[in-house]
Structure formats: structure tokens, C-alpha cells
Design an enzyme around this catalytic site. Structure first.
Site, PDB file in Angstrom:
ATOM      1  CG  HIS A   1      -6.170 -75.768 -47.810  1.00 18.19           C
ATOM      2  ND1 HIS A   1      -7.068 -76.571 -47.211  1.00 18.19           N
ATOM      3  CD2 HIS A   1      -5.684 -75.136 -46.848  1.00 18.19           C
ATOM      4  CE1 HIS A   1      -7.018 -76.296 -46.078  1.00 18.19           C
ATOM      5  NE2 HIS A   1      -6.174 -75.506 -45.829  1.00 18.19           N
TER       6      HIS A   1
ATOM      7  CB  SER B   1       0.580 -67.297 -47.384  1.00 16.50           C
ATOM      8  OG  SER B   1      -0.412 -66.223 -46.687  1.00 16.50           O
TER       9      SER B   1
ATOM     10  CD  GLN C   1       4.733 -72.827 -46.508  1.00 14.73           C
ATOM     11  OE1 GLN C   1       5.912 -73.523 -46.645  1.00 14.73           O
ATOM     12  NE2 GLN C   1       3.838 -73.103 -45.673  1.00 14.73           N
TER      13      GLN C   1
ATOM     14  CG  HIS D   1      -7.409 -66.594 -47.401  1.00 15.40           C
ATOM     15  ND1 HIS D   1      -8.420 -66.731 -46.988  1.00 15.40           N
ATOM     16  CD2 HIS D   1      -6.524 -66.508 -46.462  1.00 15.40           C
ATOM     17  CE1 HIS D   1      -8.417 -67.243 -45.615  1.00 15.40           C
ATOM     18  NE2 HIS D   1      -6.957 -67.097 -45.195  1.00 15.40           N
TER      19      HIS D   1
ATOM     20  CB  CYS E   1     -10.437 -64.779 -42.183  1.00 21.79           C
ATOM     21  SG  CYS E   1      -9.554 -66.440 -42.137  1.00 21.79           S
TER      22      CYS E   1
ATOM     23  CG  HIS F   1      -5.898 -76.949 -39.781  1.00 19.83           C
ATOM     24  ND1 HIS F   1      -5.651 -76.283 -41.227  1.00 19.83           N
ATOM     25  CD2 HIS F   1      -5.489 -78.208 -40.024  1.00 19.83           C
ATOM     26  CE1 HIS F   1      -4.992 -77.325 -41.675  1.00 19.83           C
ATOM     27  NE2 HIS F   1      -4.934 -78.308 -41.173  1.00 19.83           N
TER      28      HIS F   1
ATOM     29  CG  ASN G   1       0.317 -69.072 -38.478  1.00 21.97           C
ATOM     30  OD1 ASN G   1      -0.550 -68.821 -39.164  1.00 21.97           O
ATOM     31  ND2 ASN G   1       0.460 -68.637 -37.258  1.00 21.97           N
TER      32      ASN G   1
ATOM     33  CD  GLU H   1       0.462 -71.268 -45.660  1.00 24.62           C
ATOM     34  OE1 GLU H   1       1.528 -71.669 -45.816  1.00 24.62           O
ATOM     35  OE2 GLU H   1      -0.383 -70.547 -46.067  1.00 24.62           O
TER      36      GLU H   1
ATOM     37  CG  ASP I   1      -3.248 -66.774 -45.030  1.00 27.14           C
ATOM     38  OD1 ASP I   1      -4.408 -67.044 -44.354  1.00 27.14           O
ATOM     39  OD2 ASP I   1      -2.769 -67.591 -45.581  1.00 27.14           O
ATOM     40  CG  ASN I   2      -3.538 -66.592 -39.864  1.00 27.06           C
ATOM     41  OD1 ASN I   2      -2.932 -66.524 -41.236  1.00 27.06           O
ATOM     42  ND2 ASN I   2      -3.145 -67.323 -39.072  1.00 27.06           N
TER      43      ASN I   2
ATOM     44  CE  LYS J   1      -0.624 -68.367 -43.081  1.00 27.17           C
ATOM     45  NZ  LYS J   1      -1.529 -68.804 -42.396  1.00 27.17           N
TER      46      LYS J   1
ATOM     47  CG  ASP K   1      -2.182 -75.464 -44.367  1.00 30.27           C
ATOM     48  OD1 ASP K   1      -2.477 -75.420 -43.267  1.00 30.27           O
ATOM     49  OD2 ASP K   1      -2.657 -74.922 -45.493  1.00 30.27           O
TER      50      ASP K   1
ATOM     51  CB  SER L   1      -5.791 -81.435 -50.702  1.00 30.64           C
ATOM     52  OG  SER L   1      -6.122 -80.164 -50.393  1.00 30.64           O
TER      53      SER L   1
ATOM     54  CB  SER M   1      -9.519 -77.443 -49.251  1.00 24.93           C
ATOM     55  OG  SER M   1      -8.177 -78.237 -48.930  1.00 24.93           O
TER      56      SER M   1
HETATM   57  P1  NAI Z   1      -5.148 -67.708 -32.588  1.00 29.72           P
HETATM   58  O1  NAI Z   1      -4.453 -68.270 -31.711  1.00 29.72           O
HETATM   59  O2  NAI Z   1      -4.521 -66.187 -33.116  1.00 29.72           O
HETATM   60  O3  NAI Z   1      -6.404 -67.315 -32.303  1.00 29.72           O
HETATM   61  C1  NAI Z   1      -7.193 -68.176 -31.755  1.00 29.72           C
HETATM   62  C2  NAI Z   1      -8.172 -67.555 -30.570  1.00 29.72           C
HETATM   63  O4  NAI Z   1      -9.171 -68.367 -30.146  1.00 29.72           O
HETATM   64  C3  NAI Z   1      -7.454 -66.982 -29.305  1.00 29.72           C
HETATM   65  O5  NAI Z   1      -7.687 -65.679 -29.044  1.00 29.72           O
HETATM   66  C4  NAI Z   1      -8.001 -67.985 -28.203  1.00 29.72           C
HETATM   67  O6  NAI Z   1      -7.874 -67.351 -26.941  1.00 29.72           O
HETATM   68  C5  NAI Z   1      -9.259 -68.249 -28.585  1.00 29.72           C
HETATM   69  N1  NAI Z   1     -10.031 -69.302 -28.065  1.00 29.72           N
HETATM   70  C6  NAI Z   1      -9.395 -70.312 -27.607  1.00 29.72           C
HETATM   71  N2  NAI Z   1     -10.439 -71.203 -27.232  1.00 29.72           N
HETATM   72  C7  NAI Z   1     -11.459 -70.685 -27.331  1.00 29.72           C
HETATM   73  C8  NAI Z   1     -12.936 -70.803 -26.750  1.00 29.72           C
HETATM   74  N3  NAI Z   1     -13.130 -72.269 -26.422  1.00 29.72           N
HETATM   75  N4  NAI Z   1     -13.624 -69.992 -26.855  1.00 29.72           N
HETATM   76  C9  NAI Z   1     -13.612 -68.923 -27.303  1.00 29.72           C
HETATM   77  N5  NAI Z   1     -12.144 -68.465 -27.880  1.00 29.72           N
HETATM   78  C10 NAI Z   1     -11.267 -69.337 -27.867  1.00 29.72           C
HETATM   79  O7  NAI Z   1      -5.124 -68.531 -34.024  1.00 29.72           O
HETATM   80  P2  NAI Z   1      -5.629 -67.854 -35.445  1.00 29.72           P
HETATM   81  O8  NAI Z   1      -4.115 -67.581 -36.298  1.00 29.72           O
HETATM   82  O9  NAI Z   1      -6.592 -66.838 -35.475  1.00 29.72           O
HETATM   83  O10 NAI Z   1      -6.228 -69.520 -36.226  1.00 29.72           O
HETATM   84  C11 NAI Z   1      -7.203 -70.043 -35.692  1.00 29.72           C
HETATM   85  C12 NAI Z   1      -7.423 -71.344 -36.440  1.00 29.72           C
HETATM   86  O11 NAI Z   1      -7.719 -70.915 -37.816  1.00 29.72           O
HETATM   87  C13 NAI Z   1      -6.241 -72.461 -36.672  1.00 29.72           C
HETATM   88  O12 NAI Z   1      -6.822 -73.393 -36.336  1.00 29.72           O
HETATM   89  C14 NAI Z   1      -5.620 -71.970 -37.837  1.00 29.72           C
HETATM   90  O13 NAI Z   1      -4.910 -73.093 -38.208  1.00 29.72           O
HETATM   91  C15 NAI Z   1      -6.886 -71.652 -38.756  1.00 29.72           C
HETATM   92  N6  NAI Z   1      -6.590 -71.016 -39.817  1.00 29.72           N
HETATM   93  C16 NAI Z   1      -7.387 -71.055 -40.869  1.00 29.72           C
HETATM   94  C17 NAI Z   1      -7.390 -70.228 -41.987  1.00 29.72           C
HETATM   95  C18 NAI Z   1      -8.438 -70.557 -43.025  1.00 29.72           C
HETATM   96  O14 NAI Z   1      -8.294 -69.862 -44.099  1.00 29.72           O
HETATM   97  N7  NAI Z   1      -9.510 -71.240 -42.717  1.00 29.72           N
HETATM   98  C19 NAI Z   1      -6.348 -69.179 -42.230  1.00 29.72           C
HETATM   99  C20 NAI Z   1      -5.446 -69.346 -41.098  1.00 29.72           C
HETATM  100  C21 NAI Z   1      -5.630 -69.957 -40.151  1.00 29.72           C
END
Ligand code: NAI
Length: 461
Positions: free
Chosen positions: A52, A390, A394, A382, A226, A332, A212, A187, A221-222, A217, A127, A75, A80
Site C-alpha cells: 500500500h 510493522s 520489514q 493505520h 484496525c 486482504h 506478519n 507483510e 498492526d492487525n 506486527k 504485502d 501498491s 490504497s
Molecule cells: P487470523 O487468522 O488471525 O484471523 C482470521 C479469523 O477468521 C480466524 O480466527 C478464523 O477462524 C476466522 N474465520 C475464517 N473463516 C471464517 C468464516 N467463514 N466465518 C467466521 N470466521 C472465520 O488473521 P488476521 O491476522 O486477523 O488477518 C485477517 C485478514 O486481514 C487477512 O487477510 C490479513 O491479511 C488481513 N489484514 C488486513 C489488515 C488491514 O489493515 N486491512 C491488517 C492486517 C491484516
């Protein structure tokens, strides 16, 4: 010759002012400049960055350059980019290819352009894994193998077309790139997932560092990132009253925990859906009702996906929502919500990254960022402070992979705990945190060294 594609280069001065402010909130990155700036440990590294293109990322880019690297950037998401950040980087003479609202075709073309060092790159900073995927899919195609279907199916056609274009222009290019890349630092959860899959199938051609899963991180960050940026995105998009609304957060991993806290902090009544019993229990004991999406689909006001999974909010769900329900994703990729299935409905664009879509019943939903991560699409992602943690990981990952390459096999690694603790340490003074030193006696009693690491590897924080 201009070696960049940005929306408006005259935004560079505005970008630079915000960059100057961000630097004051990114103590980890600034400390690395202080520690390594003169030594130039990244000299000779030619880094392709696919992440991003925000103000915070601009500080990361300039840190990599300060440490001696050559950098080209794209990006990793079509919505983003912060155009003033991209302009500031372009004006600083660093090649960058990123526009907020670029098309998917442009996204893959810009990624391709970020690889165009005269001698090609030798490192990737990724990322979500698109830069790595591009090279590996292309190399497969050059080897005459079937290109593996891409997780986001609507992008498959675009990616394949881009790969074909590059293969026609430069035969053998992908294989050459695959062979000269020395390592990748990744990332995010979704990109890391892709890397472990590659490792499992023996398809990882270079070492990778999973940034990650540094504690500093994903647990920051996550989660805390958020916590700040989710509601920011919803508010900037809709200006809706949050207090009193019923919000459903799908997924209670790190991002889900931060997102639920974000909504609760704004006064919404938050419900959670989960597949994992541990995370479901955590949500319940944090005080959230854990429900089935189907049971709240016609009563909730706001729906947010945070799962990293696909087809979480499906067309039948959106058709059952009440009028003017808000639907968005902070995971993501955009496949968490079945946006493709909405394409034959009536769309009214309200403003950039905000659409109203009419269901057959006459009810409308407000869809944020076409289902792409809304905290970066509708807001600015963020805050700098958490991104500093984070991105310090990196930079340390890039230094490790570049300077000690022979120490790594073609596997996925996480940074050692001592570096994780270092990243945290670098962020304490800024917020006035004082650490309690352990006496020798106390350290011995709990079995740690006085200067750390303070926890065993299996500790989960
Ligand atoms: P995580 O693996 O810690 O959490 C995902 C959760 O979703 C798990 O607990 C899993 O059991 C649950 N899950 C899976 N399928 C499901 C369903 N059908 N219904 C309900 N729950 C379900 O992953 P994390 O770190 O929380 O990341 C989640 C996403 O966010 C990833 O795609 C990651 O790359 C992205 N991300 C986005 C950020 C942003 O700024 N927008 C920052 C960091 C990560």
C-alpha cells in the site's frame, strides 16, 4: 526521463509535509536510520516493493534507500494509494507506480513496472504476495506448466494477460527473475498463508521471512491498527452514527479483535461470527455475542469481514439484509464478500469507494471499497506509530535476508525473538513507557536473561 506513474506530481510538497510529520511518529524506522544509515547494509539490494503506497510506506521506502537499497514500488491494492505520498516518493527520485483508483489491469502493469531495474531486482518486499505470485506464476508458464488458479478468480484473467504480455516482450524473463531473487519479506496473514503453501509443496524458490508473525506486527498492526482505522474508514465513507448500531464482525483473529474493539469503542453493539472454537470463546469472554451470520442478517446495521477467507458474506446474505445496511471488508482480498454476484444489480455510486446497491426486494446496501480493504480504501490505513513497528520488522527482515542470505534455506522464517523485542523497545520512549529492570536474581528465578528474551518461543502473548 520520468520513471514513475502517479496521479499528480504537484501533490509532492503536501506529501512531503505529511511525511515529515509521520517520521516523528515512526521511532523504529528512524532508529534504524540512525543505527544503520552510515553502514548501508542494504547496498547492492534492488528491492521490489508491493505494499500500500501510503505516507507510512513512504517513510519505509526512504528508510530502505537510506540503508543503501535501490527501490522500485507499486501498491498492492487498487484503492490504497495516497496520491500525495506517491508524488513525494516520485519527486524524491524513487520509481513508484501507484494511483488511488487504478484499474486491475493497471495494478498488474504497475507491478510489472516495479520489477524493471536495469539488471532486475534481487529482493522482494511483499504485502499479500502479489509480487511473489507474479514471478512464480510467470516462471510456471515459461516452463510450460499450467498456471495455478489465483485465489481471487476475477483477477485471474487480468494476471494471465499480464504474464502473457511480459512473456512475449521478454522471453525467459520470469525464470531469470525467479533465479535472481534472493529473498522475500511478507507483510500480511494472507501473503504468509500463500508462502507456507508454497513451502509445503516445495515451490518456494528463495527464503522468506514472515513479518506478519513477529509479535510486534500481528499483535499490534492487525489488532491496534484496525482498532483505529476500521471505524475511521466507515465514518469517512458514510458519516453514519455508530453508537447504538448493531455491527457484526466476521472473524475474531487479530484483525477481528481490533475491529470489534473499534466498533465497540464507537458505541456500536457488536456481534461476532467465528469458525474456530478458541477464537469464538475469546470473543464470548471479551463480552461479544457469538452468533451465526444467518441469525442476525436481517437485523444488524453494519457487517465487516476480517477472516482472510472467501465467500464469507454471500449474495443470499446481502439479499436478506435490511435497507441501507453497511457492508465492508478489512481482510486482504475482496473475495470475502461476493461482490461479483452483485454486478448485475443496480449500483449507484455515492462517491469514490462508496456504492449503494439495490437488491431485488428493493432494499439497498452500502458497499465500501467494492469489498476491498476499507480502512485503506475509505480512509488512510493505520496510524504511523503502529506501522512503524510493522515496518521496522520489514527492514530488519530485508537486512537479514540480504546480508546473511547463505544462513537461510528456501523456507519461511520468522525473525528471532530478540529482534521482536528490539522492535518493541524502539517504540517505548515515544509514549513514555518505563521498563522495570529485572535483578539478576529475579531473572534467574524465572529463567530468562536480564536483557531478554523475556519469553520462551512457545509463549503466545
Ligand atoms: P487470523 O487468522 O488471525 O484471523 C482470521 C479469523 O477468521 C480466524 O480466527 C478464523 O477462524 C476466522 N474465520 C475464517 N473463516 C471464517 C468464516 N467463514 N466465518 C467466521 N470466521 C472465520 O488473521 P488476521 O491476522 O486477523 O488477518 C485477517 C485478514 O486481514 C487477512 O487477510 C490479513 O491479511 C488481513 N489484514 C488486513 C489488515 C488491514 O489493515 N486491512 C491488517 C492486517 C491484516
Amino acid at each position: 526521463m520520468t520513471d514513475y506513474i502517479v496521479k499528480d506530481i504537484t501533490l509532492a510538497d503536501y506529501g512531503r509535509k505529511e511525511l515529515d510529520i509521520a517520521e516523528t511518529e515512526m521511532p523504529g524506522l528512524m532508529a534504524l536510520r540512525e543505527e544503520y544509515g552510515a553502514k548501508k547494509p542494504l547496498k547492492g539490494a534492488r528491492i521490489v516493493g508491493s505494499l500500500h503506497m501510503t505516507i507510512q510506506t513512504a517513510v519505509l521506502i526512504e528508510t530502505l534507500v537510506d540503508l543503501g537499497a535501490d527501490v522500485r514500488w507499486a501498491s498492492c491494492n487498487i484503492f490504497s494509494t495516497q496520491d500525495h505520498a506517491a508524488a513525494a516518493i516520485a519527486k524524491a527520485g524513487i520509481p513508484v507506480f501507484a494511483i488511488k483508483g487504478q484499474t486491475l489491469e493497471e495494478h498488474w502493469d504497475y507491478l510489472d513496472k516495479s520489477f524493471m531495474f536495469p539488471e532486475g531486482p534481487n529482493m522482494i518486499l511483499d504485502d499479500g504476495g502479489d509480487a511473489t505470485l507474479y514471478i512464480l506464476l510467470g516462471a510456471r508458464a515459461e516452463a510450460g506448466e499450467e498456471i495455478i488458479p489465483v485465489p481471487q478468480s476475477d483477477e485471474e484473467v487480468v494476471i494471465k494477460a499480464q504474464i502473457k504480455k511480459r512473456m512475449a516482450a521478454s522471453p525467459g524473463w520470469f525464470t531469470k527473475m525467479k533465479n535472481q531473487i534472493k529473498g522475500v519479506s511478507e507483510e500480511t496473514t494472507t501473503g504468509v498463508h500463500r508462502l507456507y503453501e508454497l513451502q509445503k509443496t516445495g515451490g518456494l524458490p528463495f527464503p522468506a521471512i514472515n513479518v506478519n508473525d513477529s509479535v510486534t506486527k500481528s499483535k499490534f498492526d492487525n489488532k491496534y491498527g484496525c482498532k483505529e482505522s476500521l471505524v475511521d474508514g466507515i465514518r469517512r465513507a458514510t458519516d453514519t452514527m455508530m453508537a447504538g448500531k448493531v455491527a457484526v464482525v466476521c472473524g475474531y483473529g487479530d484483525v477481528g479483535k481490533g475491529s470489534a474493539a473499534s466498533l465497540r469503542g464507537a458505541g456500536a453493539r457488536v456481534k461476532v461470527t467465528e469458525a474456530d472454537p478458541i477464537c469464538a470463546l475469546q470473543a464470548a469472554m471479551d463480552g461479544y455475542e457469538v452468533v451465526l451470520l444467518e441469525d442476525v442478517i436481517d437485523s444488524a446495521d453494519i457487517f465487516i469481514t476480517t477472516t482472510g477467507n472467501k465467500d464469507v458474506i454471500r449474495i443470499e446474505h446481502m439479499r436478506a439484509m435490511k435497507d441501507m445496511a453497511i457492508v465492508g471488508n478489512i481482510g486482504h482480498f475482496d473475495n470475502e464478500i461476493q461482490v461479483a454476484a452483485l454486478r448485475n444489480h443496480k449500483w449507484t455510486n455515492i462517491k469514490e469507494q462508496v456504492d449503494m446497491i439495490e437488491m431485488p426486494s428493493g432494499n439497498r446496501i452500502i458497499l465500501l471499497s467494492e469489498g476491498r480493504l476499507l480502512n485503506l480504501g475509505n480512509a488512510t490505513g493505520h496510524p504511523s506509530f503502529v506501522m512503524s513497528a510493522s515496518f521496522t520488522n520489514q527492514v530488519l527482515a530485508q537486512i537479514e535476508l540480504w546480508t546473511r542470505n547463505e544462513a537461510y534455506e528456501n523456507k519461511v522464517y520468522v525473525l528471532p525473538k530478540v529482534l521482536d523485542e528490539k522492535v518493541a523497545r524502539l517504540h517505548l520512549a515515544k509514549i513514555g513507557v518505563k521498563l522495570t529492570p529485572l535483578s539478576k536474581d529475579q531473572a534467574d528465578y524465572i529463567g530468562v536473561a536480564q536483557e531478554g528474551p523475556f519469553k520462551p518461543e512457545h509463549y503466545r502473548y
